[in-house]
Design a protein around this motif. Structure first.
Motif, PDB file in Angstrom:
ATOM      1  N   HIS A 216       3.433   8.159   5.931  1.00 25.47           N
ATOM      2  CA  HIS A 216       4.019   7.017   6.645  1.00 25.47           C
ATOM      3  C   HIS A 216       4.365   5.925   5.635  1.00 25.47           C
ATOM      4  O   HIS A 216       3.731   4.859   5.611  1.00 25.47           O
ATOM      5  CB  HIS A 216       3.052   6.494   7.704  1.00 25.47           C
TER       6      HIS A 216
ATOM      7  N   GLN B 123       0.865  -1.183   0.000  1.00 29.39           N
ATOM      8  CA  GLN B 123       0.000   0.000   0.000  1.00 29.39           C
ATOM      9  C   GLN B 123       0.894   1.222   0.000  1.00 29.39           C
ATOM     10  O   GLN B 123       2.113   1.123   0.177  1.00 29.39           O
ATOM     11  CB  GLN B 123      -0.897   0.019   1.247  1.00 29.39           C
TER      12      GLN B 123
ATOM     13  N   LYS C  39       5.434   6.045  -1.021  1.00 26.55           N
ATOM     14  CA  LYS C  39       4.666   7.270  -0.798  1.00 26.55           C
ATOM     15  C   LYS C  39       3.555   7.456  -1.833  1.00 26.55           C
ATOM     16  O   LYS C  39       2.739   8.367  -1.713  1.00 26.55           O
ATOM     17  CB  LYS C  39       5.595   8.483  -0.821  1.00 26.55           C
TER      18      LYS C  39
ATOM     19  N   ASP D  75       1.442   5.409   1.320  1.00 25.98           N
ATOM     20  CA  ASP D  75       1.057   6.430   2.292  1.00 25.98           C
ATOM     21  C   ASP D  75       2.099   7.535   2.237  1.00 25.98           C
ATOM     22  O   ASP D  75       3.267   7.305   2.587  1.00 25.98           O
ATOM     23  CB  ASP D  75       0.999   5.830   3.696  1.00 25.98           C
TER      24      ASP D  75
END
Length: 318
Positions: free
Chosen positions: A13, A8, A51, A10
């Motif tokens: 984070h 995934q 990211k 983010d």
């Protein structure tokens, strides 16, 4: 097989999307082959993928990693060129991609790549050293010897000595006969840049003894004004990244007044990668490796890059 994947993305984070574990074996279509990875190098590109930069969500999960050195199906020692494209200069192909963008990358026990992307690894260069070449070192090689337009003896300023591209610029520039100056916020990194071959080192923004023939710019917003002020009339800024921000003030008046050239550069061709490998073999220059970690400890390497706690390259061994 074991692999390091982006599950995934983010932007705040990035390490939350990192996954280590089993992944399906690669399948090599016609014209492709499978390489057994011996070493793979970490790049900011891998962090940006986590990211969400340059990756489509439907491609997740995807194996991370652009760079690798290993063994082809016949047991030959090879370096993997990470640009997937066509033409004499793959970087100019509008449909080009890097490994880990559309196709699984190199942070795995095995990776599938086009046969044309394999370059012989000189025996004098270790797998760990060879793994550093395809992205950071190839970018630095192209910046200095293709885009900068310099003659030996010219003065080159390297901004932000510490990262993979910047350390490569210092080492290659010295070996290529340039006078190399470098900047860094860290006193320790300035000292290590001197050890790599920098003739002089400075704090960021410091007034230089004289203006330089070219600036190698990988930092961006934080150093851009200093890069412009440091150039001789007719000089060049060669840009390959912007780790501190991609929207520096243009200051076009200074650019036009001094007739400066601002040239973008990143990666390079398979042929340039092969010449780079030979250059290292002949000169004895070797990549600065900050640390070598087993692939099973990749999270620690990503954390170090995210925090900026490194000098040179982080390498994973499969």
């Amino acid at each position: 097989m074991f692999a390091v994947t982006a599950a995934q993305t983010d932007p705040d984070h990035p390490l939350a999307g990192l996954r280590l574990g089993e992944h399906p074996e690669p399948k090599a279509p016609d014209g492709w082959t499978t390489v057994t990875v011996k070493a793979a190098a970490l790049n900011h590109h891998d962090l940006w993928t986590l990211k969400g930069v340059g990756i489509r969500q439907e491609r997740l999960p995807i194996v991370l990693g652009c760079d690798a050195a290993g063994l082809d199906e016949d047991g030959n020692e090879v370096i993997v060129h990470s640009v997937i494209g066509s033409g004499a200069d793959e970087t100019l192909d509008p449909k080009r991609s890097l490994l880990s963008e559309h196709y699984d990358g190199t942070f795995a026990e095995r990776v599938a790549v086009p046969r044309r992307n394999l370059v012989p690894k000189p025996a004098a260069i270790s797998f760990e050293e060879a793994a550093c070449l395809p992205t950071a070192w190839l970018t630095a090689y192209r910046m200095l010897f293709d885009k900068a337009g310099l003659q030996p003896g010219a003065t080159v300023l390297v901004q932000g000595a510490g990262g993979g591209v910047a350390t490569a610029l210092v080492a290659l520039g010295r070996a290529g006969g340039y006078r190399v100056w470098a900047t860094s916020r860290s006193e320790e990194k300035r000292a290590r840049a001197r050890e790599l071959g920098a003739d002089r080192v400075f704090e960021p923004g410091a007034r230089l003894p004289e203006r330089v023939d070219a600036v190698m710019e990988t930092v961006g917003q934080a150093t851009w004004a200093h890069s412009l002020k440091s150039l001789k009339p007719g000089g060049r800024i060669v840009v390959s990244g912007a780790t501190s921000g991609a929207v520096p003030p243009a200051d076009l008046q200074r650019v036009f007044f001094l007739q400066l050239s601002v040239i973008g550069s990143t990666m390079g061709t398979r042929d340039q990668l092969q010449r780079l490998a030979v250059f290292l073999e002949q000169t004895g220059v070797r990549p600065a490796i900050d640390r070598t970690l087993p692939l099973t400890e990749a999270t620690a390497g990503f954390a170090a890059m995210h925090e900026g706690d490194l000098f040179g390259k982080i390498v994973f061994t499969a």
